[in-house]
Write an enzyme that holds these catalytic residues in place. Structure first.
Site, PDB file in Angstrom:
ATOM      1  N   ASP A  74       0.848  -1.192   0.000  1.00  0.00           N
ATOM      2  CA  ASP A  74       0.000   0.000   0.000  1.00  0.00           C
ATOM      3  C   ASP A  74       0.885   1.243   0.000  1.00  0.00           C
ATOM      4  OD1 ASP A  74      -2.977   0.894   0.462  1.00  0.00           O
ATOM      5  OD2 ASP A  74      -1.745   2.175   1.760  1.00  0.00           O
ATOM      6  N   GLU A  76      -4.657   2.281  -4.530  1.00  0.00           N
ATOM      7  CA  GLU A  76      -3.207   2.409  -4.375  1.00  0.00           C
ATOM      8  C   GLU A  76      -2.594   1.153  -3.763  1.00  0.00           C
ATOM      9  OE1 GLU A  76      -4.984   4.356  -0.622  1.00  0.00           O
ATOM     10  OE2 GLU A  76      -5.519   4.038  -2.727  1.00  0.00           O
TER      11      GLU A  76
END
Length: 261
Positions: free
Chosen positions: A138, A181
């Site tokens: 992440d 993301e």
């Protein structure tokens, strides 16, 4: 042919000579000559018919040959069109396959590809009794990048990180964009500890990315959660453990990895 004409001339002369009118052989010679002429006429007629037939047969043969060659050229043209069509269909299928399995922004695998790969690698790990490790990645503080520099800068960050991940994994590892993301790496034949060595190289590569937005340096880093699949464990449970390890990495300062217990 010259001898025949000469013979005909002699016979005609004999038949026309008045001195031969009373000759007992004149009548027989005349009948024989008439029959001969009739046969010649029939032979000539048969020859002309034969010639016409041969001409018609030759013309029909040439016409058939012409039609055959024309149809052959048409078939060759159809075959070339078919080959081009099949080539276009193959290219289209490849394009559709890429579109269905690759992330449009980053060019690496998408969630669908990752899910299909997870099923295949899980079955393989069970069959061979080999380890399988999942890594969730992440981007740190991604929302603040979008807020400060806009979505275009955010997209560039995702692309740069995807490239770092793609170049950081091994040949037999699989990587893709899990969503937003977040990224995932599937590591067949690897324990969590072996995977951690690869993850650390990726972490350093991402942290070393130099990127500018609005004439300002953008700090990029990512956090990693690593989980080795337990024997017989559902892959969804392995992913949940990797996600929990990722949360621990975020909570413990970001720009680091954690291995699920």
């Amino acid at each position: 042919m010259r001898d025949e004409k000469h013979l005909e001339l002699i016979i005609e002369t004999l038949l026309a000579d008045p001195e031969n009118q009373s000759n007992p052989l004149r009548y027989a010679l005349g009948e024989l000559y008439a029959e001969y002429r009739s046969l010649l006429h029939q032979i000539d007629r048969i020859t002309r018919i034969s010639d016409r037939y041969q001409n018609v047969s030759r013309d029909e043969k040439e016409a058939l040959t012409g039609r055959y060659n024309k149809q052959l050229r048409q078939l060759e043209k159809i075959a070339r069109i078919s080959d081009r069509y099949q080539s276009m269909m193959r290219d289209l299928n490849e394009a559709l396959k890429d579109a269905s399995t690759k992330d449009a922004l980053t060019g690496i695998g998408n969630r669908r590809m990752l899910m299909e790969s997870l099923k295949a690698e899980t079955a393989r790990a069970d069959r061979l009794e080999r380890p399988l490790t999942i890594v969730l990645i992440d981007v740190d503080r991604f929302k603040s990048v979008n807020d400060a520099y806009g979505h275009e800068a955010g997209d560039k960050v995702l692309v740069r990180i995807a490239n770092a991940i793609r170049h950081g994994v091994r040949d037999y590892d699989l990587c893709g964009r899990w969503g937003g993301e977040e990224f995932m790496v599937i590591m067949p034949e690897s324990t969590a500890v072996e995977g951690a060595a690869v993850v650390e190289r990726m972490r350093q590569a991402i942290a070393g990315i130099e990127m500018m937005a609005d004439d300002q340096a953008v700090q990029i880093s990512a956090s990693f959660g690593i989980a080795e699949r337990k024997p017989g464990e559902r892959i969804s449970d392995t992913i949940n453990r990797a996600d929990a390890a990722l949360f621990d990495a975020k909570r413990n300062g970001r720009n680091r990895y954690e291995i699920a217990g």
